[in-house]
Design a protein around this motif. Structure first.
Motif, PDB file in Angstrom:
ATOM      1  N   ARG A   1       7.231  10.258 -13.688  1.00 14.76           N
ATOM      2  CA  ARG A   1       6.242   9.384 -14.032  1.00 14.76           C
ATOM      3  C   ARG A   1       6.584   8.011 -14.815  1.00 14.76           C
ATOM      4  NH1 ARG A   1       3.762   9.048 -10.647  1.00 14.76           N
ATOM      5  NH2 ARG A   1       2.045   7.944 -11.859  1.00 14.76           N
ATOM      6  N   GLU A   2       7.570   8.545 -15.465  1.00 15.07           N
ATOM      7  CA  GLU A   2       8.140   7.284 -16.525  1.00 15.07           C
ATOM      8  C   GLU A   2       8.422   6.306 -15.589  1.00 15.07           C
ATOM      9  OE1 GLU A   2      11.173   6.386 -20.112  1.00 15.07           O
ATOM     10  OE2 GLU A   2      10.971   8.303 -19.479  1.00 15.07           O
ATOM     11  N   ARG A   3       9.166   6.497 -14.522  1.00 15.85           N
ATOM     12  CA  ARG A   3       9.686   5.700 -13.654  1.00 15.85           C
ATOM     13  C   ARG A   3       8.815   5.082 -12.882  1.00 15.85           C
ATOM     14  NH1 ARG A   3      15.006   7.067  -9.581  1.00 15.85           N
ATOM     15  NH2 ARG A   3      15.802   4.796  -9.151  1.00 15.85           N
ATOM     16  N   ALA A   4       7.998   5.922 -12.221  1.00 21.85           N
ATOM     17  CA  ALA A   4       6.870   5.092 -11.439  1.00 21.85           C
ATOM     18  C   ALA A   4       5.912   4.248 -12.184  1.00 21.85           C
ATOM     19  CB  ALA A   4       5.679   6.421 -11.008  1.00 21.85           C
ATOM     20  N   GLU A   5       5.546   4.496 -13.434  1.00 24.31           N
ATOM     21  CA  GLU A   5       4.811   3.559 -14.372  1.00 24.31           C
ATOM     22  C   GLU A   5       5.588   2.243 -14.610  1.00 24.31           C
ATOM     23  OE1 GLU A   5       3.588   6.076 -17.599  1.00 24.31           O
ATOM     24  OE2 GLU A   5       2.318   7.462 -16.140  1.00 24.31           O
ATOM     25  N   ALA A   6       6.947   2.542 -14.836  1.00 25.14           N
ATOM     26  CA  ALA A   6       7.699   1.243 -14.997  1.00 25.14           C
ATOM     27  C   ALA A   6       7.766   0.262 -13.715  1.00 25.14           C
ATOM     28  CB  ALA A   6       8.881   1.561 -15.540  1.00 25.14           C
ATOM     29  N   GLU A   7       7.872   0.889 -12.593  1.00 29.05           N
ATOM     30  CA  GLU A   7       7.779   0.239 -11.450  1.00 29.05           C
ATOM     31  C   GLU A   7       6.479  -0.469 -11.109  1.00 29.05           C
ATOM     32  OE1 GLU A   7      10.126  -1.191  -9.895  1.00 29.05           O
ATOM     33  OE2 GLU A   7      12.108   0.239  -9.622  1.00 29.05           O
ATOM     34  N   PHE A   8       5.470   0.417 -11.389  1.00 32.24           N
ATOM     35  CA  PHE A   8       4.012  -0.075 -11.169  1.00 32.24           C
ATOM     36  C   PHE A   8       3.638  -1.503 -12.135  1.00 32.24           C
ATOM     37  CE2 PHE A   8      -0.458  -0.060 -12.184  1.00 32.24           C
ATOM     38  CZ  PHE A   8      -1.152  -0.459 -10.885  1.00 32.24           C
ATOM     39  N   ALA A   9       4.154  -1.160 -13.373  1.00 32.06           N
ATOM     40  CA  ALA A   9       4.052  -2.371 -14.197  1.00 32.06           C
ATOM     41  C   ALA A   9       4.811  -3.708 -13.727  1.00 32.06           C
ATOM     42  CB  ALA A   9       4.419  -2.139 -15.575  1.00 32.06           C
ATOM     43  N   ARG A  10       6.230  -3.333 -13.218  1.00 36.23           N
ATOM     44  CA  ARG A  10       6.861  -4.574 -12.715  1.00 36.23           C
ATOM     45  C   ARG A  10       6.457  -5.305 -11.475  1.00 36.23           C
ATOM     46  NH1 ARG A  10      11.073  -5.429  -8.970  1.00 36.23           N
ATOM     47  NH2 ARG A  10      10.965  -3.173  -8.050  1.00 36.23           N
ATOM     48  N   LEU A  11       5.714  -4.327 -10.596  1.00 33.75           N
ATOM     49  CA  LEU A  11       5.189  -4.831  -9.294  1.00 33.75           C
ATOM     50  C   LEU A  11       3.837  -5.181  -9.356  1.00 33.75           C
ATOM     51  CD1 LEU A  11       7.368  -2.524  -6.954  1.00 33.75           C
ATOM     52  CD2 LEU A  11       7.687  -5.032  -7.222  1.00 33.75           C
TER      53      LEU A  11
ATOM     54  N   ARG B   1       0.666  -1.230   0.156  1.00 29.99           N
ATOM     55  CA  ARG B   1       0.080  -0.048   0.035  1.00 29.99           C
ATOM     56  C   ARG B   1       0.973   1.266   0.102  1.00 29.99           C
ATOM     57  NH1 ARG B   1      -4.603  -1.400   4.660  1.00 29.99           N
ATOM     58  NH2 ARG B   1      -4.740   1.094   4.442  1.00 29.99           N
ATOM     59  N   ALA B   2       2.029   1.409   0.686  1.00 31.17           N
ATOM     60  CA  ALA B   2       2.802   2.457   0.664  1.00 31.17           C
ATOM     61  C   ALA B   2       3.537   2.461  -0.535  1.00 31.17           C
ATOM     62  CB  ALA B   2       3.943   2.077   1.829  1.00 31.17           C
ATOM     63  N   ILE B   3       4.080   1.464  -1.108  1.00 30.32           N
ATOM     64  CA  ILE B   3       4.530   1.725  -2.551  1.00 30.32           C
ATOM     65  C   ILE B   3       3.705   2.064  -3.581  1.00 30.32           C
ATOM     66  CG2 ILE B   3       5.261   0.159  -4.481  1.00 30.32           C
ATOM     67  CD1 ILE B   3       6.596  -1.626  -2.256  1.00 30.32           C
ATOM     68  N   VAL B   4       2.327   1.731  -3.505  1.00 27.33           N
ATOM     69  CA  VAL B   4       1.300   2.095  -4.731  1.00 27.33           C
ATOM     70  C   VAL B   4       0.996   3.665  -4.244  1.00 27.33           C
ATOM     71  CG1 VAL B   4      -1.382   2.147  -5.133  1.00 27.33           C
ATOM     72  CG2 VAL B   4       0.329  -0.175  -4.907  1.00 27.33           C
ATOM     73  N   ALA B   5       0.988   3.950  -3.059  1.00 23.97           N
ATOM     74  CA  ALA B   5       0.693   5.410  -2.849  1.00 23.97           C
ATOM     75  C   ALA B   5       1.854   6.328  -3.273  1.00 23.97           C
ATOM     76  CB  ALA B   5       0.691   5.784  -1.181  1.00 23.97           C
ATOM     77  N   PHE B   6       3.354   5.934  -3.342  1.00 24.70           N
ATOM     78  CA  PHE B   6       4.201   6.431  -3.764  1.00 24.70           C
ATOM     79  C   PHE B   6       4.347   6.579  -5.343  1.00 24.70           C
ATOM     80  CE2 PHE B   6       8.728   6.954  -5.178  1.00 24.70           C
ATOM     81  CZ  PHE B   6       9.339   7.842  -4.546  1.00 24.70           C
ATOM     82  N   LEU B   7       4.026   5.573  -5.770  1.00 22.98           N
ATOM     83  CA  LEU B   7       4.073   5.334  -7.132  1.00 22.98           C
ATOM     84  C   LEU B   7       3.034   6.279  -7.756  1.00 22.98           C
ATOM     85  CD1 LEU B   7       5.235   1.751  -7.918  1.00 22.98           C
ATOM     86  CD2 LEU B   7       6.601   3.817  -7.937  1.00 22.98           C
ATOM     87  N   GLU B   8       1.803   6.612  -7.104  1.00 19.63           N
ATOM     88  CA  GLU B   8       0.865   7.271  -7.558  1.00 19.63           C
ATOM     89  C   GLU B   8       1.170   9.024  -7.774  1.00 19.63           C
ATOM     90  OE1 GLU B   8      -3.449   8.250  -8.354  1.00 19.63           O
ATOM     91  OE2 GLU B   8      -2.561   6.286  -8.348  1.00 19.63           O
ATOM     92  N   GLU B   9       2.113   9.539  -6.733  1.00 22.65           N
ATOM     93  CA  GLU B   9       2.103  10.744  -6.688  1.00 22.65           C
ATOM     94  C   GLU B   9       3.605  10.877  -7.038  1.00 22.65           C
ATOM     95  OE1 GLU B   9      -0.130  12.704  -6.296  1.00 22.65           O
ATOM     96  OE2 GLU B   9      -1.697  11.310  -5.261  1.00 22.65           O
ATOM     97  N   ALA B  10       4.658  10.114  -7.202  1.00 21.02           N
ATOM     98  CA  ALA B  10       5.982  10.542  -7.642  1.00 21.02           C
ATOM     99  C   ALA B  10       5.982  11.238  -8.859  1.00 21.02           C
ATOM    100  CB  ALA B  10       6.917   9.177  -7.741  1.00 21.02           C
ATOM    101  N   PRO B  11       6.873  12.253  -8.854  1.00 26.33           N
ATOM    102  CA  PRO B  11       6.972  13.134  -9.950  1.00 26.33           C
ATOM    103  C   PRO B  11       7.559  12.834 -11.313  1.00 26.33           C
ATOM    104  CG  PRO B  11       8.293  13.733  -8.149  1.00 26.33           C
ATOM    105  CD  PRO B  11       7.663  13.042  -7.635  1.00 26.33           C
TER     106      PRO B  11
END
Length: 283
Positions: A183-193, A171-181
């Motif tokens: 966006r390219e890195r956040a979306e890549a990590e979201f897809a991986r995880l 839940r903490a990871i998802v919250a961080f990836l939702e708001e991290a500036p």
């Protein structure tokens, strides 16, 4: 009696002043400033929060997790301009470990009344819980503070190392990836995880015990959606149906002393109402 009227009755019987005023500010035209005045009473001289703002930590001393609770209140009021926020970040900076994160809990918890899971080593490392959740809220409100830069670097490093996870960390990871500036890195990590995160979610709304449901991961519509609309609809139906005859909602984890059942009940009730409204389920 409608959902909000029943919730108001429940909060009058069970809720802390903070949560009664949150309800009034969010759903009944009440004063935002009164909420902030009460929240200020939980903040210590060091800038941190304690005093059972997080009900399972009964001690007066500051801890990282109550900062997250305070920031959720500032978030719902769009009040990150309040001086409480930078003072809390100063506190976080003072307890940040060499790796750039804040620990799950600090040794000062010893000797205070607390739930049994609040235990720590003498020199605890930084943890994504609550570092990532706190950083997410600061990024959401475009805060600027030296702590956030270090915490963000910590979160990226730790998230990159995650293969399997646990519900609270996920839940903490998802919250961080939702708001991290970034966006390219956040979306890549979201897809991986994504699959690792889904492995921690109880997809059946009738799952008993301390389960973590889709709406715990997505309490409002997300730009990084984990769940299909029909699954969210099932859980929203279940959430609405779970309002107790008294008008509230409670936590599904151990209520280890009677007071926390009431304090969590008030807090959770406001959170559940926020979720129902975010998805268009409240008039």
């Amino acid at each position: 009696m409608d959902v909000l009227a029943r919730a108001a009755a429940y909060l009058e019987l069970h809720g802390r002043l903070l949560d009664r005023l949150r309800f009034e500010a969010l759903f009944a035209g009440g004063s935002r400033d009164r909420v902030l005045d009460v929240l200020r009473c939980y903040q210590n001289a060091d800038g941190g929060f304690g005093n059972a703002l997080e009900p399972d930590l009964r001690g007066a001393g500051s801890q990282p997790e109550p900062v997250e609770v305070a920031f959720h209140v500032l978030d719902e009021l769009d009040a990150f301009a309040d001086p409480m926020a930078p003072r809390a970040c100063d506190y976080l900076l003072s307890v940040t470990t060499g790796d750039g994160g804040v620990p799950f809990v600090l040794p000062g918890v010893r000797g205070t009344a607390r739930a049994p899971w609040w235990e720590t080593d003498d020199d605890p490392p930084g943890n994504l819980v609550p570092t990532a959740s706190i950083a997410a809220l600061l990024h959401k409100h475009r805060a600027v503070h030296p702590w956030l830069e270090r915490a963000t670097a910590f979160c990226w490093t730790r998230i990159a190392a995650v293969e399997r996870t646990t519900p609270y960390e996920a839940r903490a990871i998802v919250a961080f990836l939702e708001e991290a500036p970034d966006r390219e890195r956040a979306e890549a990590e979201f897809a991986r995880l994504r699959e690792a995160v889904l492995d921690t979610v109880a997809l059946d709304p009738d799952t008993p015990g301390e389960a973590h449901f889709p709406l715990d991961f997505a309490p409002a519509p997300s730009r990084l959606p984990l769940f299909e609309a029909d699954l969210l609809d099932r859980h929203l139906d279940a959430l609405a149906a779970a309002q107790s005859p008294e008008g509230g909602w409670g936590g599904n984890w151990l209520m280890w002393t009677p007071v926390v059942e009431h304090e969590w009940g008030g807090y959770v009730t406001v959170e559940r109402l926020k979720t129902l409204r975010a998805y268009g389920r409240l008039s």
